[in-house]
Design a protein around this motif. Structure first.
Motif, mmCIF file in Angstrom:
data_model
loop_
_atom_site.group_PDB
_atom_site.id
_atom_site.type_symbol
_atom_site.label_atom_id
_atom_site.label_comp_id
_atom_site.label_asym_id
_atom_site.label_seq_id
_atom_site.Cartn_x
_atom_site.Cartn_y
_atom_site.Cartn_z
ATOM 1 N N ILE A 57 0.857 -1.184 0.000
ATOM 2 C CA ILE A 57 0.000 0.000 0.000
ATOM 3 C C ILE A 57 0.888 1.227 0.000
ATOM 4 C CG2 ILE A 57 -1.773 1.277 1.238
ATOM 5 C CD1 ILE A 57 -2.739 -1.316 0.019
ATOM 6 N N GLU A 73 -4.297 6.269 0.248
ATOM 7 C CA GLU A 73 -3.617 4.978 0.096
ATOM 8 C C GLU A 73 -4.020 4.304 -1.200
ATOM 9 O OE1 GLU A 73 -4.544 2.715 3.528
ATOM 10 O OE2 GLU A 73 -3.052 3.715 4.809
ATOM 11 N N GLU A 74 -3.016 3.859 -1.944
ATOM 12 C CA GLU A 74 -3.256 3.182 -3.222
ATOM 13 C C GLU A 74 -2.437 1.884 -3.283
ATOM 14 O OE1 GLU A 74 -2.255 5.756 -6.401
ATOM 15 O OE2 GLU A 74 -3.942 7.130 -6.082
ATOM 16 N N PRO A 75 -2.959 0.867 -3.961
ATOM 17 C CA PRO A 75 -2.171 -0.365 -4.111
ATOM 18 C C PRO A 75 -0.963 -0.133 -5.033
ATOM 19 C CG PRO A 75 -4.173 -0.480 -5.421
ATOM 20 C CD PRO A 75 -4.289 0.769 -4.590
#
Length: 480
Positions: A57, A73-75
């Motif tokens: 993340i 938050e981004e993958p």
């Protein structure tokens, strides 16, 4: 025997003839797998579909609808370590070095002047063809692809004299290896003698891909081709006689590649090192565990920095005591087994730097396993080298007809001597002790062997003159 003698009963097509010649006692080598294992960049550990990157993340700052910066938050992906080792290549190259580090010495019953001439011609043919290098290339193909073939042929040449006699031909040879795209088809009879040899390969010229199939017997050579422009059917191309009366090929095979028994250990070692490298990325830098409330922390780069906490707070470094030792033990064990199972001496600098000066016996014991491996390989290469000599002898009789009958009856062997670092001092001391401290080599030879002499013949003459001058002076010196 003719090539067409291998036509199956009831058949009369080129396709049937070729299919019959292609029959083998075992399957063709899995060359693609061998090449992949030899190339570290193609090992499984480097394949992102097998050893995948980690899903993580990632925090990013973006401007929100109200115009303020917000954390989102981004993958994401984090690259993992992929450590590949060229141990397969090391096993092969070290085996070659011990097997053919010394050029095999040719020997045979040579008594008459004609036999000596034949021996000399064969020696010069081999020297002209640089067979000392050929031996290494042959071994590399055999150890890396389980098969190899060597083809000898005559090339027209006006007044060729490098063999000590004047001939109209010179001998050349070529190595055929599965690693270079050649498919080899030896055909043997019930006694194990080769009665035919065929090979298949493809050549590309522009947009046209042509496949060749060459078949050899002791009487003739036949060549067939096929390509897309001819409907992909086999077409007869040429037919030539074999002048020496035997198949001009030397062939060798072994059941497995040299590293087959340790392939799984190499894969485990690569995975272990890669995983440990990932762990080091996270834990190699010291980490501090704090109990209580931290009030202040030093800035990056501050010298003599301290932590400031409330009363009762505690701070300590996290240490990883046992895990690295267990990993080191497995790495050392795997490396030891890889070298031991392949009979490959570990002669890296780190391994030998503490050995000091070793005697000749100690050196032989150090490389005993490698020399035992060479002895095992002699089962294949003694026969291989003898077959080569037999083919060259047959050509020798055609190149120089006065020796034809003698060359036909002669047998020449190549004696393989494993490579060894010689302790010359110990050898000379042993020889001196055995002959009562008498000289073991002529003075001129010792001068020739000196690394300080650029012109040994002139230096030897000067030494002789200086010796005579000192003896002349000594005659007139007073003795009392």
């Amino acid at each position: 025997m003719k090539v067409t003698d291998f036509m199956p009963k009831g058949e009369n097509t080129i396709e049937a003839l070729i299919e019959n010649l292609k029959k083998r006692e075992r399957d063709l080598p899995d060359v693609d797998t061998f090449k992949k294992q030899l190339d570290p960049l193609k090992h499984d550990v480097t394949d992102p579909y097998i050893r995948k990157d980690k899903d993580i993340i990632v925090e990013k700052q973006v401007r929100g609808e109200n115009g303020k910066m917000e954390v989102v938050e981004e993958p994401g992906k984090e690259k993992v370590n992929r450590i590949a080792l060229a141990l397969q290549k090391l096993v092969v190259e070290r085996a070659i070095a011990f097997l053919f580090g010394n050029d095999p010495k040719m020997s045979g019953d040579v008594n008459s002047e004609v036999e000596k001439l034949v021996f000399s011609i064969v020696s010069k043919i081999k020297k002209s063809n640089k067979t000392h290098s050929t031996n290494r290339r042959v071994a590399r193909s055999l150890f890396s692809a389980t098969e190899v073939a060597e083809y000898w042929f005559a090339v027209p040449s006006e007044r060729y004299t490098k063999y000590g006699v004047t001939t109209s031909y010179k001998l050349r040879h070529k190595i055929y290896s599965p690693l270079n795209g050649y498919k080899l088809y030896p055909r043997k009879d019930e006694t194990g003698d080769m009665v035919a040899f065929s090979l298949e390969y493809t050549r590309v010229d522009g947009t046209i891909s042509t496949t060749y199939f060459e078949a050899y017997t002791d009487e003739e050579k036949m060549v067939f081709t096929r390509d897309s422009t001819a409907g992909n059917d086999w077409v007869f191309k040429e037919r030539r006689p074999i002048p020496i009366g035997k198949i001009p090929f030397v062939f060798a095979e072994q059941p497995l590649v040299e590293w087959a028994d340790v392939q799984i250990l190499i894969e485990r070692l690569e995975k272990l090192l890669s995983n440990f490298a990932d762990t080091n990325d996270y834990h190699a830098s010291p980490k501090i565990f704090i109990e209580g409330v931290l009030k202040g922390f030093a800035k990056k780069g501050d010298a003599g920095a301290i932590l400031v906490g409330e009363k009762g707070s505690k701070a300590s470094y996290l240490s990883w005591d046992h895990a690295p030792e267990s990993v080191k033990l497995e790495i050392d064990t795997l490396l030891g087994q890889i070298f031991a199972l392949t009979q490959t001496p570990n002669i890296s600098f780190d391994s030998v730097k503490g050995l000091g000066a070793l005697s000749g016996i100690a050196l032989k014991l150090l490389f005993l396993d490698a020399h035992l491996k060479v002895k095992n390989k002699e089962e294949t290469f003694t026969e291989y080298l003898q077959r080569r000599n037999s083919i060259i002898l047959a050509y020798t009789g055609l190149l120089h007809t006065p020796v034809q009958s003698t060359a036909k009856e002669m047998d020449l062997d190549d004696n393989i001597e494993p490579y060894m670092i010689e302790d010359l001092k110990e050898m000379i001391e042993t020889l001196l002790a055995g002959n009562g401290n008498q000289p073991v080599i002529p003075h001129e030879v010792s001068v020739r062997l000196s690394p300080f002499s650029d012109n040994p013949e002139d230096d030897y003459k000067k030494i002789v003159e200086e010796t005579k001058a000192r003896q002349t002076v000594d005659v007139f010196e007073e003795t009392f």
